[in-house]
Design a protein around this motif. Structure first.
Motif, short mmCIF file in Angstrom:
data_model
loop_
_atom_site.label_atom_id
_atom_site.label_comp_id
_atom_site.label_asym_id
_atom_site.label_seq_id
_atom_site.Cartn_x
_atom_site.Cartn_y
_atom_site.Cartn_z
N ALA A 127 -9.11 -0.94 2.61
CA ALA A 127 -9.22 -2.17 3.41
C ALA A 127 -7.89 -2.91 3.44
CB ALA A 127 -10.32 -3.07 2.84
N ILE A 128 -7.25 -3.02 2.29
CA ILE A 128 -6.01 -3.79 2.24
C ILE A 128 -4.88 -3.05 2.97
CG2 ILE A 128 -4.89 -3.04 0.06
CD1 ILE A 128 -4.64 -6.09 -0.55
N GLY A 129 -5.02 -1.74 3.05
CA GLY A 129 -3.98 -0.96 3.73
C GLY A 129 -4.31 -0.70 5.19
N GLY B 82 14.18 -6.09 3.94
CA GLY B 82 13.85 -6.64 2.63
C GLY B 82 12.37 -6.87 2.45
N VAL B 83 11.73 -7.60 3.39
CA VAL B 83 10.29 -7.90 3.29
C VAL B 83 9.48 -6.61 3.40
CG1 VAL B 83 8.37 -9.11 4.37
CG2 VAL B 83 10.59 -10.22 4.18
N ALA B 84 9.87 -5.75 4.37
CA ALA B 84 9.14 -4.48 4.55
C ALA B 84 9.20 -3.66 3.27
CB ALA B 84 9.75 -3.71 5.72
N ASP B 85 10.34 -3.63 2.62
CA ASP B 85 10.49 -2.87 1.36
C ASP B 85 9.58 -3.44 0.29
OD1 ASP B 85 12.43 -1.37 2.52
OD2 ASP B 85 14.13 -2.40 1.56
N GLY B 86 9.64 -4.78 0.14
CA GLY B 86 8.86 -5.42 -0.92
C GLY B 86 7.37 -5.21 -0.73
N LEU C 159 2.20 -2.25 -1.89
CA LEU C 159 1.06 -1.39 -1.52
C LEU C 159 1.10 -0.07 -2.29
CD1 LEU C 159 0.45 -1.83 2.33
CD2 LEU C 159 -0.77 -2.82 0.41
N VAL C 160 2.31 0.45 -2.50
CA VAL C 160 2.43 1.71 -3.27
C VAL C 160 1.90 1.51 -4.68
CG1 VAL C 160 4.08 3.31 -4.34
CG2 VAL C 160 4.34 2.69 -1.93
N LEU C 161 2.33 0.39 -5.29
CA LEU C 161 1.89 0.11 -6.66
C LEU C 161 0.37 -0.07 -6.72
CD1 LEU C 161 4.70 -2.32 -7.91
CD2 LEU C 161 4.26 0.03 -8.65
N LEU C 162 -0.14 -0.80 -5.73
CA LEU C 162 -1.58 -1.05 -5.67
C LEU C 162 -2.33 0.28 -5.53
CD1 LEU C 162 -3.60 -3.52 -5.43
CD2 LEU C 162 -3.67 -2.93 -3.01
#
Lengths: 379, 258
Positions: free
Chosen positions: B199-201, B230-234, B239-242
C-alpha cells in the motif's frame, strides 16, 4: 429409546459415500463400526454428528429427530482420529471449550472440569499444551473434552490407532468403563477386529458405504454372512468345501481337501461352500497312528465334535503374550491354529510333529460359494 | 565433466543476477551519499508526504485486513458453485496494471462516475482527488493480497479442528474467533505487513486518483523527473529500508510458524 438411522445416504461431489445405512442401537449401548479404509466409517460418524448433511434418510435419538438440528444443538461428543486438540490452548482450556461454547455457568464449568479430570486421571496435565502431552495423554484429554458436557452420544473415530499396544489396551478399558458408567450411547469406528470384539455390544460391518452385517460381536465373528466379513474379522482359515449330506436342519457333513467335518452352521441350499474355521476355535493334540478320522454323532446327544488326524506342523509362529500360531498342512491344505506355549510344550509338539485337530461342529461355519468365487488361501 | 560445466553455468547465472539486482541499490546509495539525501527529507513538504503515505497506507491496510480476511474465510469455508470464478474476480487487482485500476476507480468514483455521481448529487460528497481516494486506490490493490494470505492461512488449519469446534457446540463465529484466527495469526500478520508495504509503495492506481495530493512514490516520480535527486534518493532509500524490514519480519514470522 434408541439411536436410529433409517436409510441414510450421503453423496459428496456426486460420489455415493453412504448407501442406505440403517440400524437401531439401544441407548447406553456401544456399536463398533468395522470396515476398511474408505468404507465410509468416519463419514458415518460425521453424519450422525451433523458435521455432514446427508441427502436422504432419517436420524433420530430417543424419539427426537436429529436431521434438522445443527451440530451445536445435538448433544454429541466426537473424539477424532488425530484427537483434534486445539494446539494453542492448554489441556484445561481444551476441556472447557465445549462448556464455554454451550455457555455453561462458570461454577459448573469448574466442578465438571474437576470431576472429569479426576475420572480420567489428567489433573496434573491441565496446564500443559497438547504438544507437551504423549499420545495417550492427548487421547485422555480429547475424551475428557467430550465427556465434560455429558453427551448423549459419544462418537470415537479410530481413537486408539495412533497409540502403542500398551496404551491401547489401557485406554480401551478406560473408555469401555466410562461408557458403561455413564450409559452413554457410543459409536466406535475401527478397522481393527480385536478392538471390535471387546469394545462393542454390537458390531456393524460396513463396506463401500453399505452395511454388510450387524450383530453381537460373537455372532459377527463366528457367523460371518459373507467371505468379506469372514476375512475382515480374521477368520484365517477359509477353505473351499462341499456339503455331502444334510442331517436335517441342524447338522451337515462337509468335505474339505483334508477330510470331512460336521457343521451346524450351513446354507439351506447349495452344495459348494466356504468353510470358515477360526484359529482360536481349533485345538491340537498329539496324534496316534492308529486313530483314524472320526466324527462324533450329534444325534447321540453329545456336543458334535470333529477329530481330524493326519496334520503335520509346518511352523510355529510366536504371537503376543503366551500365544503361538501354528501352521498345519494336510494333503496340501494349510490351516492356522492358535495354541498356548504351555500346550505346545506339554504335548511335546514341534515342527514336523503329526497332530490331530479338534473343532466343535458349532464352530464350523459354512458360507454359500458361488462358482466365480476365487479360492482364498489362509494368510 | 558435465557436472562441473553445469555448476559453472549456475554460478555464472547467479553472479549475473546478483550484479543486475544489486546495481540499482548500489546506484541509489551512491547518489544518496553524494546528494546528501537524508537532509533533504527533513523538509516540511516531504514530511507531509511521508505522513500522508503512512496514514493512507495504514487505513487501507486496516480495511484490507478486515475485508481480505472475510473474503479468505468465505472462499475457504463457504464453497459454493461459482466460487472459483468469484475468487478469480476478487484476485484481479493483483495482476491488473495499476494505472488501469486507477482509471477504473476514476470511472466508478469520479464526480460523474457510476457511484461517484449519485454520492456527489445526494451528499455533495467528492471522493476523487482526496485522501479518501488514496485509501480507496490502495485498498483496491492490496485487498486481494490479504485475501490470498487469509485463504492460505485458513487452509493450513486442520479440518478436524474446525469440525471438533463445531461438534463441541461452537457456532461459526466462535470457531472463527477462538480457533481459526489464533491458529492463523502468524500468516495473517505476515499478510497484513505485506499489504502495508504494498500500500505504501502503490504508485499507478494512486497516481490516477491523487490529484494534487502526493504520496512517497508519487513524490519520488515527480522529483526524479524534475531533477531533484536529493529528495528522490532519500524517499527511495526510505522505501527500500521499509521493504527490507517488512521482508525480514515476514520471514521471521514464517520461521516461527515452522
Amino acid at each position: 429409546m434408541s439411536l436410529i438411522l433409517d436409510k441414510v445416504s450421503l453423496n459428496i461431489d456426486g460420489h455415493p459415500i453412504l448407501k442406505q445405512i440403517s440400524f437401531r442401537l439401544s441407548i447406553g449401548q456401544s456399536l463398533v463400526v468395522l470396515g476398511n479404509s474408505g468404507a465410509g466409517k468416519s463419514k458415518l460418524l460425521e453424519v450422525v454428528a451433523g458435521l455432514l448433511k446427508h441427502q436422504s434418510g432419517k436420524i433420530s435419538f430417543a424419539g427426537r429427530e436429529q436431521d434438522t438440528l445443527s451440530p451445536q444443538e445435538r448433544k454429541i461428543g466426537f473424539v477424532f482420529q488425530d484427537y483434534a486438540l486445539f494446539p494453542h490452548l492448554t489441556a484445561e482450556a481444551n476441556i472447557l471449550f465445549g462448556l464455554k461454547a454451550r455457555q455453561a455457568p462458570i461454577k459448573e464449568q469448574a466442578k465438571w472440569l474437576k470431576a472429569v479430570a479426576a475420572e480420567l486421571k489428567i489433573d496434573h496435565l491441565l496446564k500443559r499444551f497438547p504438544a507437551e502431552l504423549s499420545g495417550g495423554q492427548q487421547q485422555r484429554v480429547a475424551l475428557a473434552r467430550c465427556m465434560v458436557f455429558r453427551p448423549e452420544v459419544l462418537l470415537l473415530d479410530e481413537p486408539l490407532s495412533a497409540l502403542d499396544a500398551a496404551s491401547r489396551e489401557r485406554l480401551a478399558l478406560l473408555m469401555k468403563k466410562i461408557q458403561k458408567k455413564y450409559r452413554v450411547t457410543m459409536l466406535y469406528v475401527t478397522h481393527d477386529h480385536n478392538e471390535a470384539r471387546y469394545m462393542g455390544d454390537q458390531v456393524l460391518v460396513i463396506d463401500q458405504g453399505r452395511v454388510i452385517q450387524m450383530g453381537k460381536p460373537e455372532e459377527i465373528f463366528s457367523r460371518p454372512v459373507s467371505r468379506f466379513v469372514a476375512h475382515f474379522t480374521a477368520t484365517r482359515n477359509i477353505l473351499p468345501g462341499r456339503i455331502t449330506k444334510r442331517c436335517g436342519d441342524d447338522l451337515a457333513r462337509v468335505e474339505v481337501a483334508s477330510g470331512e467335518l460336521m457343521s451346524t452352521s450351513f446354507p439351506a441350499r447349495g452344495e459348494d461352500v466356504w468353510v470358515c474355521l477360526r484359529p482360536e476355535y481349533l485345538s491340537l493334540s498329539d496324534t496316534l497312528p492308529e486313530v483314524s478320522d472320526r466324527i462324533s454323532d450329534a444325534r447321540s446327544g453329545k456336543l458334535a465334535a470333529n477329530f481330524v488326524s493326519g496334520y503335520r506342523i509346518v511352523q510355529i509362529i510366536p504371537q503376543s503374550g503366551v500365544t503361538v500360531l501354528v501352521e498345519l498342512v494336510k494333503q496340501g491344505e494349510r490351516l492356522l491354529v492358535f495354541a498356548s506355549n504351555r500346550e505346545i510344550e506339554q504335548q511335546g509338539l514341534h515342527v514336523n510333529s503329526d497332530v490331530e485337530l479338534t473343532v466343535d461342529a458349532g464352530q464350523v461355519h459354512c458360507l454359500p460359494r458361488q462358482a466365480e468365487d476365487i479360492y482364498c488361501r489362509p494368510e | 565433466m558435465r557436472v562441473t560445466g553445469f555448476s559453472a553455468l549456475m554460478t555464472l547465472i547467479v553472479l549475473a543476477a546478483g550484479i543486475f539486482f544489486s546495481s540499482p541499490f548500489a546506484a541509489l546509495l551512491l547518489s544518496f551519499a553524494t546528494a546528501d539525501g537524508f537532509a533533504q527529507l527533513l523538509n516540511r513538504q516531504v514530511l507531509v508526504v511521508i505522513g500522508t503515505s503512512l496514514v493512507t497506507a495504514l487505513m487501507a491496510t486496516g480495511l484490507a485486513a478486515v475485508v481480505g480476511t472475510v473474503l479468505g474465510y468465505h472462499f475457504t469455508f463457504r464453497k459454493k458453485s461459482g466460487g472459483r470464478w468469484l475468487k478469480t474476480f476478487f484476485s484481479l487487482p493483483l495482476v491488473l496494471p495499476p494505472s488501469a485500476a486507477g482509471y477504473m476507480l476514476l470511472l466508478a468514483f469520479g464526480r460523474y462516475g457510476l457511484i461517484g455521481a449519485p454520492l456527489y448529487q445526494t451528499f455533495s460528497l467528492q471522493i476523487m482527488f482526496t485522501a479518501t481516494a488514496l485509501v480507496l486506490a490502495q485498498f483496491f490493490v492490496v485487498t486481494p493480497l490479504m485475501m490470498q494470505a487469509a485463504s492460505s492461512a485458513f487452509q493450513q488449519v486442520p479440518e478436524s479442528l474446525v469440525k471438533a469446534s463445531h461438534s463441541l457446540g461452537a457456532d461459526d463465529y466462535t470457531t472463527f474467533i477462538k480457533v481459526l484466527l489464533p491458529l492463523s495469526r502468524p500468516v495473517l500478520v505476515a499478510g497484513v505487513i505485506t499489504a502495508f508495504a504494498r500500500a505504501i509503495g502503490e504508485f499507478g492506481a494512486t497516481m490516477m486518483v491523487a490529484g494534487r495530493l502526493k504520496t512517497i512514490p508519487i513524490m519520488i516520480y515527480s522529483k526524479a523527473m524534475g531533477g531533484d535527486a536529493g529528495v528522490a534518493d532519500g524517499l527511495s532509500l526510505l522505501l527500500v529500508l521499509l521493504s527490507f524490514l517488512v521482508l525480514l519480519l515476514v520471514n521471521l514470522l514464517g520461521e516461527r510458524r515452522r
